[in-house]
Write a protein that holds these residues in place. Structure first.
Motif, mmCIF file in Angstrom:
data_model
loop_
_atom_site.group_PDB
_atom_site.id
_atom_site.type_symbol
_atom_site.label_atom_id
_atom_site.label_comp_id
_atom_site.label_asym_id
_atom_site.label_seq_id
_atom_site.Cartn_x
_atom_site.Cartn_y
_atom_site.Cartn_z
ATOM 1 N N VAL A 77 0.838 -1.200 0.000
ATOM 2 C CA VAL A 77 0.000 0.000 0.000
ATOM 3 C C VAL A 77 0.871 1.246 0.000
ATOM 4 C CG1 VAL A 77 -1.694 1.342 1.291
ATOM 5 C CG2 VAL A 77 -1.944 -1.142 1.114
ATOM 6 N N LEU A 78 0.572 2.148 -0.933
ATOM 7 C CA LEU A 78 1.277 3.425 -1.015
ATOM 8 C C LEU A 78 0.538 4.504 -0.231
ATOM 9 C CD1 LEU A 78 3.829 4.514 -2.407
ATOM 10 C CD2 LEU A 78 2.378 5.235 -4.323
ATOM 11 N N SER A 79 -0.797 4.547 -0.398
ATOM 12 C CA SER A 79 -1.611 5.523 0.333
ATOM 13 C C SER A 79 -3.060 5.064 0.302
ATOM 14 C CB SER A 79 -1.491 6.920 -0.302
ATOM 15 O OG SER A 79 -2.041 6.927 -1.607
ATOM 16 N N GLN A 80 -3.863 5.666 1.147
ATOM 17 C CA GLN A 80 -5.299 5.375 1.148
ATOM 18 C C GLN A 80 -6.050 6.589 1.648
ATOM 19 O OE1 GLN A 80 -5.235 2.010 3.980
ATOM 20 N NE2 GLN A 80 -6.536 3.271 5.307
ATOM 21 N N GLN A 81 -7.295 6.693 1.203
ATOM 22 C CA GLN A 81 -8.128 7.803 1.637
ATOM 23 C C GLN A 81 -9.592 7.416 1.506
ATOM 24 O OE1 GLN A 81 -7.544 11.213 -0.898
ATOM 25 N NE2 GLN A 81 -8.058 10.128 -2.764
ATOM 26 N N LEU A 82 -10.442 8.101 2.252
ATOM 27 C CA LEU A 82 -11.878 7.911 2.156
ATOM 28 C C LEU A 82 -12.446 8.879 1.127
ATOM 29 C CD1 LEU A 82 -12.788 7.585 5.933
ATOM 30 C CD2 LEU A 82 -12.569 5.736 4.255
ATOM 31 N N ALA A 83 -13.447 8.424 0.406
ATOM 32 C CA ALA A 83 -14.061 9.268 -0.621
ATOM 33 C C ALA A 83 -15.546 8.960 -0.693
ATOM 34 C CB ALA A 83 -13.403 9.036 -1.977
ATOM 35 N N GLU A 84 -16.322 9.995 -0.969
ATOM 36 C CA GLU A 84 -17.759 9.812 -1.182
ATOM 37 C C GLU A 84 -18.026 9.813 -2.676
ATOM 38 O OE1 GLU A 84 -20.161 12.581 0.966
ATOM 39 O OE2 GLU A 84 -20.059 11.408 2.816
ATOM 40 N N ARG A 85 -18.752 8.811 -3.141
ATOM 41 C CA ARG A 85 -19.067 8.675 -4.554
ATOM 42 C C ARG A 85 -20.581 8.692 -4.748
ATOM 43 N NH1 ARG A 85 -14.440 9.966 -5.103
ATOM 44 N NH2 ARG A 85 -12.724 8.582 -5.714
ATOM 45 N N SER A 86 -21.027 9.293 -5.846
ATOM 46 C CA SER A 86 -22.444 9.312 -6.184
ATOM 47 C C SER A 86 -22.810 8.001 -6.873
ATOM 48 C CB SER A 86 -22.764 10.489 -7.103
ATOM 49 O OG SER A 86 -22.581 11.719 -6.431
ATOM 50 N N VAL A 87 -23.819 7.341 -6.350
ATOM 51 C CA VAL A 87 -24.314 6.077 -6.892
ATOM 52 C C VAL A 87 -25.727 6.306 -7.406
ATOM 53 C CG1 VAL A 87 -24.937 3.701 -6.332
ATOM 54 C CG2 VAL A 87 -22.903 4.727 -5.303
ATOM 55 N N VAL A 88 -25.992 5.857 -8.628
ATOM 56 C CA VAL A 88 -27.317 6.039 -9.221
ATOM 57 C C VAL A 88 -28.149 4.783 -8.975
ATOM 58 C CG1 VAL A 88 -28.616 6.526 -11.328
ATOM 59 C CG2 VAL A 88 -26.343 7.550 -10.975
ATOM 60 N N THR A 89 -29.280 4.940 -8.334
ATOM 61 C CA THR A 89 -30.152 3.819 -7.997
ATOM 62 C C THR A 89 -31.003 3.425 -9.211
ATOM 63 O OG1 THR A 89 -31.992 5.235 -7.289
ATOM 64 C CG2 THR A 89 -30.279 4.734 -5.653
ATOM 65 N N PRO A 90 -31.660 2.246 -9.162
ATOM 66 C CA PRO A 90 -32.544 1.839 -10.272
ATOM 67 C C PRO A 90 -33.629 2.858 -10.594
ATOM 68 C CG PRO A 90 -32.079 -0.040 -8.874
ATOM 69 C CD PRO A 90 -31.494 1.159 -8.180
ATOM 70 N N SER A 91 -34.044 3.638 -9.614
ATOM 71 C CA SER A 91 -35.075 4.651 -9.855
ATOM 72 C C SER A 91 -34.516 5.911 -10.501
ATOM 73 C CB SER A 91 -35.769 5.015 -8.539
ATOM 74 O OG SER A 91 -34.847 5.621 -7.645
#
Length: 348
Positions: A77-91
């Motif tokens: 492992v070189l680095s790590q970070q937390l990220a928020e991603r937009s997920v598109v639901t079936p609707s």
């Protein structure tokens, strides 16, 4: 012109920086997590994603096969970070998902693959122009669903494919019809692939089977063309996401089998690459950048430049260098191999 080109080669060798062929960071794994900061198991899942992307092996777990565990992560492992991603639901709604993004050390990962005699598919990742059609209770049409679009791009990222979706404007639709996509007629999309800068054409036809009283079953018919060779995958199931994932994984595996290189301890091979049709500094820089960008190439230098032809000396690993040189359509072969000499012409 020879003197001018040789001078430019010296300056561009230091001034030009290689632009990655693939938009996906190959050595970065990204997994959804339920809580911070992410466990060792999450990091190993991210590692599995990277190893599969580099080798084209999506069946099973390479982490498990290679006997890797939490004790190996400090080295990898070189680095790590937390990220928020937009997920598109079936609707079609957008939701935020917390993910752990882990960047792994490229030389250490490459050494891991070499030590275990696993091929490595590097930066040479041709853009894929993907046409999609769907048939459900609303009838047959081109795919416009935000959810399906999201699933394609998300799984393309995971397997390391640079997928382009057509705009479906008047010019596109004058060349490629709904019937073409449903029938898998890949030749109809050749012109559009050139416009979008894609070397691979793919088509996906999704058809829903069953009614309200039965379980919904989807038929997925994948077809693609890689350097004039057609292949595909037919699969059925209730989960559309699984059908999309299976097709993209199969395509990625085929490309990895074609372009993957088995790193060895031996010395690189010396090649002379002649390129005809170079008339100005811009074209010269484009060819030099193309050669320098190839992951199998260790060194490039100019040997000669006479009128419109420039000859490069290239030190590269692997025996199938022609496949890499012609990627992207910049260079077109002029004649067969003569010893370690290869001749091309500039396509544009």
């Amino acid at each position: 012109m020879m003197i001018r080109l040789l001078f430019i080669s010296l300056t561009l060798a230091t001034a030009l920086t290689a632009q990655p062929v693939c938009a996906t960071p190959l050595y970065v794994g990204e997994v959804a997590i339920e809580r911070q900061p992410g466990s060792a198991g999450d990091r190993l899942a991210a590692l599995d994603q990277v190893l599969a992307r580099l080798t084209g092996r999506f069946e099973g777990s390479l982490v498990r096969e290679l006997g890797l565990g939490p004790e190996d992560l400090d080295e990898l492992v070189l680095s790590q970070q937390l990220a928020e991603r937009s997920v598109v639901t079936p609707s079609g709604e957008s939701e935020e998902e917390l993910r752990l993004e882990v960047e792994f050390d490229e030389p250490t990962i490459n050494e891991l693959l070499r030590r275990n005699q696993l091929p490595r598919w590097g930066r040479e990742r041709s853009a894929v122009l993907l046409w999609m059609a769907i048939e459900d209770e609303a009838g047959a049409r081109f795919v416009e669903s935000p959810h399906l679009e999201y699933l394609v791009l998300e799984h393309a990222r995971r397997v390391g494919l640079d997928v382009i979706r057509p705009l479906s404007d008047a010019l596109d639709l004058a060349e490629v019809t709904l019937a073409d996509v449903r029938g898998g007629f890949l030749g109809s999309a050749e012109a559009s692939a050139q416009r979008y800068g894609a070397s691979v054409i793919a088509m996906l036809d999704l058809r829903r089977r069953g009614d309200d009283d039965d379980a919904v079953l989807w038929n997925a018919r994948w077809r693609w063309r890689v350097e004039g060779q057609d292949a595909g995958l037919d699969r059925s199931g209730e989960d559309v996401e699984a059908l999309i994932r299976a097709g993209l994984q199969r395509l990625s595996s085929q490309l990895a089998g074609r372009y993957g290189v088995l790193d060895t301890d031996g010395a690189p091979t010396r090649w002379l690459i002649g390129v005809d049709g170079i008339v100005d500094e811009v074209q010269y820089a484009e060819v030099l950048r193309h050669l320098d960008n190839l992951s199998v190439v260790e060194n490039v230098r100019v040997v000669s430049a006479v009128e419109r032809e420039v000859v490069f000396e290239v030190l590269a690993r692997g025996e199938r260098i022609e496949r890499y040189l012609t990627m992207g359509g910049l260079l077109v072969p002029r004649q067969g191999r003569t010893g370690n000499r290869l001749d091309f012409r500039l396509a544009r």
